[in-house]
Design an enzyme around this catalytic site. Structure first.
Site, PDB file in Angstrom:
ATOM      1  N   HIS A 152       0.689  -1.216   0.115  1.00 20.17           N
ATOM      2  CA  HIS A 152      -0.133   0.098   0.040  1.00 20.17           C
ATOM      3  C   HIS A 152       0.861   1.379  -0.116  1.00 20.17           C
ATOM      4  O   HIS A 152       1.818   1.384   0.517  1.00 20.17           O
ATOM      5  CB  HIS A 152      -0.932  -0.097   1.455  1.00 20.17           C
TER       6      HIS A 152
ATOM      7  N   ASP B 269      -7.957  -5.121  -0.506  1.00 19.26           N
ATOM      8  CA  ASP B 269      -8.340  -6.289  -1.440  1.00 19.26           C
ATOM      9  C   ASP B 269      -8.138  -7.675  -1.416  1.00 19.26           C
ATOM     10  O   ASP B 269      -8.488  -8.571  -2.049  1.00 19.26           O
ATOM     11  CB  ASP B 269      -7.748  -5.649  -2.947  1.00 19.26           C
TER      12      ASP B 269
HETATM   13  N1  CMC Z   1       4.145  -7.619  -4.683  1.00 17.22           N
HETATM   14  C1  CMC Z   1       5.480  -7.600  -4.823  1.00 17.22           C
HETATM   15  N2  CMC Z   1       6.398  -6.412  -4.376  1.00 17.22           N
HETATM   16  C2  CMC Z   1       5.591  -5.453  -4.259  1.00 17.22           C
HETATM   17  C3  CMC Z   1       4.207  -5.295  -3.950  1.00 17.22           C
HETATM   18  C4  CMC Z   1       3.394  -6.309  -4.254  1.00 17.22           C
HETATM   19  N3  CMC Z   1       1.991  -6.536  -3.990  1.00 17.22           N
HETATM   20  N4  CMC Z   1       3.814  -4.050  -3.729  1.00 17.22           N
HETATM   21  C5  CMC Z   1       4.916  -3.322  -3.669  1.00 17.22           C
HETATM   22  N5  CMC Z   1       6.206  -4.047  -3.834  1.00 17.22           N
HETATM   23  C6  CMC Z   1       7.473  -3.830  -3.829  1.00 17.22           C
HETATM   24  C7  CMC Z   1       7.883  -2.916  -5.056  1.00 17.22           C
HETATM   25  O1  CMC Z   1       8.372  -3.656  -6.205  1.00 17.22           O
HETATM   26  C8  CMC Z   1       8.965  -2.017  -4.520  1.00 17.22           C
HETATM   27  O2  CMC Z   1      10.050  -2.740  -4.423  1.00 17.22           O
HETATM   28  P1  CMC Z   1      11.555  -2.061  -4.717  1.00 17.22           P
HETATM   29  O3  CMC Z   1      11.821  -1.253  -3.475  1.00 17.22           O
HETATM   30  O4  CMC Z   1      12.488  -3.034  -4.600  1.00 17.22           O
HETATM   31  O5  CMC Z   1      11.410  -1.499  -5.982  1.00 17.22           O
HETATM   32  C9  CMC Z   1       8.532  -1.625  -3.155  1.00 17.22           C
HETATM   33  O6  CMC Z   1       7.534  -2.976  -2.787  1.00 17.22           O
HETATM   34  C10 CMC Z   1       7.636  -0.524  -2.917  1.00 17.22           C
HETATM   35  O7  CMC Z   1       6.558  -0.621  -3.833  1.00 17.22           O
HETATM   36  P2  CMC Z   1       5.982   0.627  -4.668  1.00 17.22           P
HETATM   37  O8  CMC Z   1       5.540  -0.068  -6.081  1.00 17.22           O
HETATM   38  O9  CMC Z   1       6.792   1.552  -4.796  1.00 17.22           O
HETATM   39  O10 CMC Z   1       4.798   0.929  -3.892  1.00 17.22           O
HETATM   40  P3  CMC Z   1       3.494   1.932  -4.340  1.00 17.22           P
HETATM   41  O11 CMC Z   1       3.096   2.865  -2.973  1.00 17.22           O
HETATM   42  O12 CMC Z   1       3.917   2.723  -5.451  1.00 17.22           O
HETATM   43  O13 CMC Z   1       2.637   1.021  -4.795  1.00 17.22           O
HETATM   44  C11 CMC Z   1       0.477  -0.460  -4.474  1.00 17.22           C
HETATM   45  C12 CMC Z   1       1.308   0.660  -3.913  1.00 17.22           C
HETATM   46  C13 CMC Z   1      -0.450  -0.726  -4.055  1.00 17.22           C
HETATM   47  C14 CMC Z   1       0.352  -0.120  -6.031  1.00 17.22           C
HETATM   48  C15 CMC Z   1       1.612  -1.941  -4.743  1.00 17.22           C
HETATM   49  O14 CMC Z   1       2.019  -2.015  -3.505  1.00 17.22           O
HETATM   50  C16 CMC Z   1       0.802  -2.920  -5.337  1.00 17.22           C
HETATM   51  O15 CMC Z   1       1.337  -2.808  -6.579  1.00 17.22           O
HETATM   52  N6  CMC Z   1       0.162  -3.829  -4.917  1.00 17.22           N
HETATM   53  C17 CMC Z   1      -0.603  -4.915  -5.497  1.00 17.22           C
HETATM   54  C18 CMC Z   1      -1.704  -4.164  -6.179  1.00 17.22           C
HETATM   55  C19 CMC Z   1      -2.919  -3.968  -5.089  1.00 17.22           C
HETATM   56  O16 CMC Z   1      -2.833  -4.925  -4.070  1.00 17.22           O
HETATM   57  N7  CMC Z   1      -3.287  -2.722  -5.108  1.00 17.22           N
HETATM   58  C20 CMC Z   1      -4.466  -2.459  -4.127  1.00 17.22           C
HETATM   59  C21 CMC Z   1      -4.217  -1.504  -3.250  1.00 17.22           C
HETATM   60  S1  CMC Z   1      -4.773  -1.176  -1.971  1.00 17.22           S
HETATM   61  C22 CMC Z   1      -6.551  -0.729  -2.047  1.00 17.22           C
HETATM   62  C23 CMC Z   1      -6.845   0.135  -3.205  1.00 17.22           C
HETATM   63  O17 CMC Z   1      -6.369   1.190  -3.515  1.00 17.22           O
HETATM   64  O18 CMC Z   1      -7.637  -0.288  -4.220  1.00 17.22           O
END
Ligand code: CMC
Length: 429
Positions: free
Chosen positions: A306, A363
């Site tokens: 998140h 989710d």
């Molecule tokens: N699986 C694997 N790695 C992950 C995941 C995941 N679900 N989420 C984050 N990471 C890793 C990411 O690759 C990054 O790694 P590194 O530092 O090595 O590059 C690190 O964790 C930080 O992640 P980020 O992508 O910079 O985080 P963000 O704030 O940009 O993204 C997110 C947040 C929710 C989009 C992401 O965690 C994600 O893609 N999760 C899976 C999709 C998901 O479940 N979305 C629902 C979000 S909550 C409810 C809503 O808003 O609908």
């Protein structure tokens, strides 16, 4: 505590005001920074930018706290009533008996769709994604209810909100029936808000669907948990569109489009597809975790991570408990729940997820609860949207009422070519 931050740039010292809310991180007010220094700020994906001041929802991502108008989310789980939460979010206080009764009556009175809108459904392909139908239908409300294109007084806001919140159920149910090739069921005024949605989705002309209290509570709870989450992607989209003084219907339709994405609300579908794949033997839970960590693969562990939470998402905790409770009440089991628990256990003991503070988000367990209720997978994100609608309306209303609000218009750091001349076609390579 200082109310100023100091920036030193090219030998000049610039003082910037610090804005403090009731709780949460203070913010440096940079609105005059460019005028004073020629500098803009660079914050791609706005991860560190406060978009607005808001009194609606408080999230503390470090501690895993979520409150609506100050009330901790956990306090809504005992006697869930989504309509109370709708009122709380939009109007700022819990409704008294009269307010709740009047608003519930308004929801009942507005549950039908204009016949013109209902007929639109018959031209939609049967396999159309319900989120596309929802966003198109919400936009269509703008031409069937033109009297609410401008809402200036509180009575108009109540009326417009009631139309949106009531009709979204009917639209969602019709989209579901269309995808199943079943006849539309009209809303039945004897049902409460959530039971009426289930009736429209599951009754058939000669067989009334019986809504049990356990199922009604489960869907109420689900909607409450999704009702607002401060400046998430869809809500900031609603604010962006609304900042141009676009009407409420158009702004919320834009929110639906943002929510559809798999990194946002669409994640609830991705989670179930992932769990289904594991159950079908297509991949093991261990391989799933390995793939999620592999930067060469586009795959992510959906329902994990998140932007704000560095802690277990409080909504996921409530949903996980609700899954256990509802399956026990229904004397049923879902193998996907065991797989989800296993995946969670693997992730929470894996250094990759521990170091990055990645926990289950809202989710991860919501789809399993939606399955228990009987909702088809293609309707999961639509259910998220029904839940989030009061939050979008509340945020749109707050922005609309703010005399200092301006059109949202970020800047950029341009990295394209410097000035070049136009080349006529005859001289191009
Ligand atoms: N699986 C694997 N790695 C992950 C995941 C995941 N679900 N989420 C984050 N990471 C890793 C990411 O690759 C990054 O790694 P590194 O530092 O090595 O590059 C690190 O964790 C930080 O992640 P980020 O992508 O910079 O985080 P963000 O704030 O940009 O993204 C997110 C947040 C929710 C989009 C992401 O965690 C994600 O893609 N999760 C899976 C999709 C998901 O479940 N979305 C629902 C979000 S909550 C409810 C809503 O808003 O609908």
């Amino acid at each position: 505590m200082s109310d100023k931050a100091t920036l030193i740039y090219e030998g000049r010292t610039i003082e910037l005001p610090v804005v403090r809310g009731t709780e949460g991180n203070p913010a440096i007010d940079i609105s005059r920074l460019r005028a004073k220094t020629g500098l803009i700020t660079y914050d791609p994906s706005l991860a560190n930018t406060g978009l607005c001041r808001s009194e609606i929802t408080f999230v503390d991502g470090e501690e895993g706290i979520l409150r609506y108008r100050g009330i901790p989310i956990e306090q809504f789980t005992k006697r869930p009533d989504f309509v109370e939460v709708i009122w709380l979010l939009i109007f700022g206080h819990l409704p008294n008996k009269e307010e709740l009764a009047e608003f519930s009556t308004l929801l009942t009175e507005n549950e039908l769709l204009h016949e013109g809108l209902r007929h639109q459904f018959q031209y939609i392909p049967v396999d159309a994604p319900p989120m596309a139908i929802l966003s198109a239908a919400l936009t269509s409300l703008a031409f069937f209810h033109q009297e609410f294109l401008a809402v200036e007084d509180i009575e108009s806001v109540i009326q417009a909100a009631a139309r949106l919140i009531s009709k979204v159920r009917t639209i969602a149910a019709f989209a579901c029936r269309r995808s199943l090739g079943l006849p539309f069921m009209f809303p039945d005024p004897k049902f409460r808000y959530c039971a009426n949605l289930l009736h429209m989705m599951f009754s058939i002309p000669y067989k009334q669907y019986v809504v049990t209290p356990e199922i009604e509570d489960a869907i109420n709870l689900l909607f409450i948990l999704h009702a607002d989450h401060e400046q998430n992607c869809s809500t900031s989209t609603v604010r962006t569109v609304g900042s141009a003084q676009a009407n409420l219907f158009a702004s919320c339709a834009a929110g639906v489009c943002a929510l559809w994405g798999p990194l946002h609300g669409g994640a609830n579908v991705e989670v179930i597809e992932m769990l289904n794949r594991i159950q079908a033997g297509g991949i093991s839970p261990e391989q799933c975790i390995r793939d999620a960590k592999n930067k060469d693969k586009p795959f992510r562990l959906y329902g994990f991570g998140h932007r704000v939470y560095r802690h277990y998402d409080p909504r996921a905790k409530i949903l996980k408990d609700a899954c256990d409770r509802v399956f026990a009440q229904l004397h049923r089991k879902d193998p996907l729940l065991d797989i989800a628990r296993k995946l969670e256990e693997l992730a929470l003991t894996d250094p990759y997820f521990i170091e990055r503070k990645l926990f289950p988000n809202v989710d991860f367990y919501s789809g399993i609860l939606l399955r228990a209720i009987g909702i088809p997978t293609n309707m999961f994100t639509v259910c998220f949207a029904i839940g989030r609608l009061p939050g979008w309306i509340a945020q749109w209303k707050e922005q609309h009422a703010d005399p200092t609000a301006k059109i949202l218009r970020p800047r950029q750091v341009y990295t394209g070519p410097a000035k070049v001349d136009y080349v006529p076609m005859s001289e191009r390579a």
